[in-house]
Enzyme design. Structure first.
Site, short mmCIF file in Angstrom:
data_model
loop_
_atom_site.label_atom_id
_atom_site.label_comp_id
_atom_site.label_asym_id
_atom_site.label_seq_id
_atom_site.Cartn_x
_atom_site.Cartn_y
_atom_site.Cartn_z
N TYR A 153 0.80 -1.15 0.15
CA TYR A 153 -0.08 0.01 -0.30
C TYR A 153 0.81 1.19 -0.01
O TYR A 153 0.24 2.55 -0.04
CB TYR A 153 -0.90 -0.07 1.31
CG TYR A 153 -2.08 -0.89 0.86
CD1 TYR A 153 -2.24 -2.16 1.11
CD2 TYR A 153 -3.39 -0.12 0.79
CE1 TYR A 153 -3.27 -2.94 0.62
CE2 TYR A 153 -4.38 -1.00 0.44
CZ TYR A 153 -4.25 -2.29 0.41
OH TYR A 153 -5.52 -3.09 0.11
N LYS A 220 1.48 -14.46 5.84
CA LYS A 220 1.55 -15.28 4.89
C LYS A 220 3.08 -15.53 4.80
O LYS A 220 3.73 -15.62 3.71
CB LYS A 220 1.16 -14.80 3.39
CG LYS A 220 1.21 -15.66 2.35
CD LYS A 220 -0.01 -16.85 2.39
CE LYS A 220 0.16 -17.60 1.34
NZ LYS A 220 -0.59 -18.77 1.52
N ASP A 274 -4.16 -17.71 4.50
CA ASP A 274 -5.35 -18.47 4.06
C ASP A 274 -5.90 -19.13 4.85
O ASP A 274 -7.06 -19.54 4.85
CB ASP A 274 -4.61 -19.49 2.67
CG ASP A 274 -3.38 -19.89 3.02
OD1 ASP A 274 -2.95 -19.64 4.10
OD2 ASP A 274 -2.85 -20.80 2.14
N ASP A 298 -6.70 -5.71 4.93
CA ASP A 298 -7.84 -5.14 4.03
C ASP A 298 -8.73 -6.27 3.55
O ASP A 298 -10.00 -6.02 3.83
CB ASP A 298 -7.17 -4.69 2.53
CG ASP A 298 -8.11 -3.68 1.97
OD1 ASP A 298 -9.38 -3.44 2.37
OD2 ASP A 298 -7.62 -3.14 0.89
#
Ligand code: NAP
Length: 407
Positions: A153, A220, A274, A298
């Site tokens: 971002y 992740k 995930d 987000d």
């Protein structure tokens, strides 16, 4: 509580000093912003008045941004707006348009960066009666702390074919031996120890203050080891270093505490992003406070909002050290602009978060209860009415009036 010129101040020890009549800047927002802001402002004022009479009152100060800013000043985010929000420290805003692909950079992202609002706080709690796709939505009671200033971002990205992309491609090939396709665009994903420490510190402090059971680091890191993986490492690092006596690492819970959380402590755990998406759907009751980098945050905060009843009811805040900007989590919903139609719940509840932040808890609780009651009476806006049996569809302003009637 001091009477002064309306300025909120912040002490060196990290304490916010709020006068009885603070000046609070607001940005009305684009699209449905003016409708939802008008509705929310009325609810906030009435809740404060009901709670404190003449002893406390917000003095609102309009500042310009978005379409209104551009039309009146020629700038989407006038310097004056940033200066005033900085000076007054606490502000609230409606949604602002961000064109996809090209054109102006997100005004939201710029405000967050200018004020160093490094944590995006999204509490997600089910409101009884609101339609939800979940079987047991009442189990959802989580607070997301999303890092707000780093990750992809930051906007450090360049177009395919540009000189900088060619240079980066050459550098990577020279230094690393791997090749980036010549027609690729490139973005950078910086995640720092500094940024991670301050976010996770805020999340753990919140969990301890609100007697939550756990903080989960969502990352992740199995794939992106030096960014997302480092977020996990640095998250545990700061939790152990700054809150060692107040936390238990999940692994040690079974080994050393028979699986039971010791009184007054919180569990620190981590999940791969995930797998965490599955967890929030299958076992939401096992999670309380979640801390995560910007992009994961987000996606996950919008998914959680949908699970708890939709974006129309999900509040949000962007918090830094001594600065806070509260905002609706939904966008400008342009097709409903000016129709007095959409749900103002998100901005109303963001207003309640703002009152909490000011320490005006009685007024904040009054708003939450009033909104709960309005939903219970099934006098709701179109988004909820279309999914609730026996509901009466009301306008944006009428929903606000129903909340006010229940304050
Ligand atoms: P959106 O404005 O959030 O709207 C998407 C859909 O969500 C709407 O069509 C509507 O669904 C539903 N919705 C949104 N707000 C609602 C409300 N208050 N009450 C009831 N339903 C609501 O998302 P978007 O269309 O992707 O984005 C539009 C613009 O907003 C873009 O320029 C985007 O960049 C900007 N945006 C700004 C912010 C911000 O300022 N923080 C955040 C997100 C997006 P139905 O069509 O099913 O009725």
């Amino acid at each position: 509580m001091t009477m002064n010129n309306g300025m909120i101040t912040y002490s060196k020890t990290g304490k916010l000093n709020v006068p009885a009549y603070p000046i609070i800047p607001f940005i009305e927002g684009d699209g449905v912003g003016p409708d939802t802001w008008k509705a929310s402002q009325g609810v906030i004022d009435e809740a404060v008045s009901k709670s404190y009479g003449d002893r406390r009152k917000v003095r609102w100060l309009e500042v310009l941004a978005g379409g209104k800013g551009f039309h009146q000043t020629g700038s989407w985010l006038p310097e004056e707006t940033v200066r005033r929000i900085k000076a007054h420290r606490v502000a609230i805003k409606g949604p602002l348009t961000t064109p996809v692909g090209k054109g102006i950079r997100s005004i939201n992202v710029r405000i967050r960066q200018e004020l160093d609002l490094y944590a995006c706080l999204r509490p997600v709690k089910y409101i009884p009666g609101v339609p939800s796709p979940m079987k047991r939505p009442e189990d959802i009671d989580m607070v997301v702390f999303r890092e707000n200033t780093e990750d992809v971002y930051m906007g450090l990205e360049w177009e395919a074919g540009s000189a900088i992309v060619r240079k980066i491609g050459d550098l990577v090939q020279q230094e690393d031996g791997r090749r980036i396709r010549s027609d690729a665009g490139i973005g950078l994903k910086p995640i720092s120890r500094f940024g991670t420490h301050r976010l996770v510190r805020m999340a753990v402090e919140y969990a301890l203050e609100h007697q939550k059971r756990s903080v989960t680091l969502v990352h992740k890191g199995n794939i992106m080891k030096y960014t997302e993986g480092a977020f996990r490492t640095w998250g545990y690092e700061v939790a152990k270093k700054s809150f060692g006596k107040s936390i238990v690492i999940e692994e040690d819970l079974a080994k050393e505490h028979g699986g039971k959380i010791p009184k007054g402590k919180i569990v620190m755990k981590d999940r791969i992003a995930d797998a965490m998406f599955q967890q929030i759907l299958l076992r939401p009751g096992e999670y309380d406070v979640l801390a995560m980098p910007n992009l994961n945050g987000d996606y996950m905060s919008d998914a959680l909002a949908a699970m708890a009843g939709g974006l129309g009811m999900a509040p949000g805040a962007n918090i830094g050290n001594g600065y806070a900007l509260f905002e609706a989590t939904h966008g400008t919903a342009p097709k409903y602009a000016g129709q007095d139609k959409v749900n103002p719940g998100s901005l109303i509840l963001s207003g309640a978060m703002m009152l909490d932040y000011l320490g005006w808890k009685e007024a904040a609780d009054r708003i939450r209860k009033g909104l709960l009651k309005a939903v219970e009476e099934k006098r709701v806006t179109y988004d909820l009415a279309r999914q609730m049996q026996g509901a009466v569809e009301v306008k944006c302003s009428e929903f606000a009036a129903a909340v006010i009637g229940n304050l």
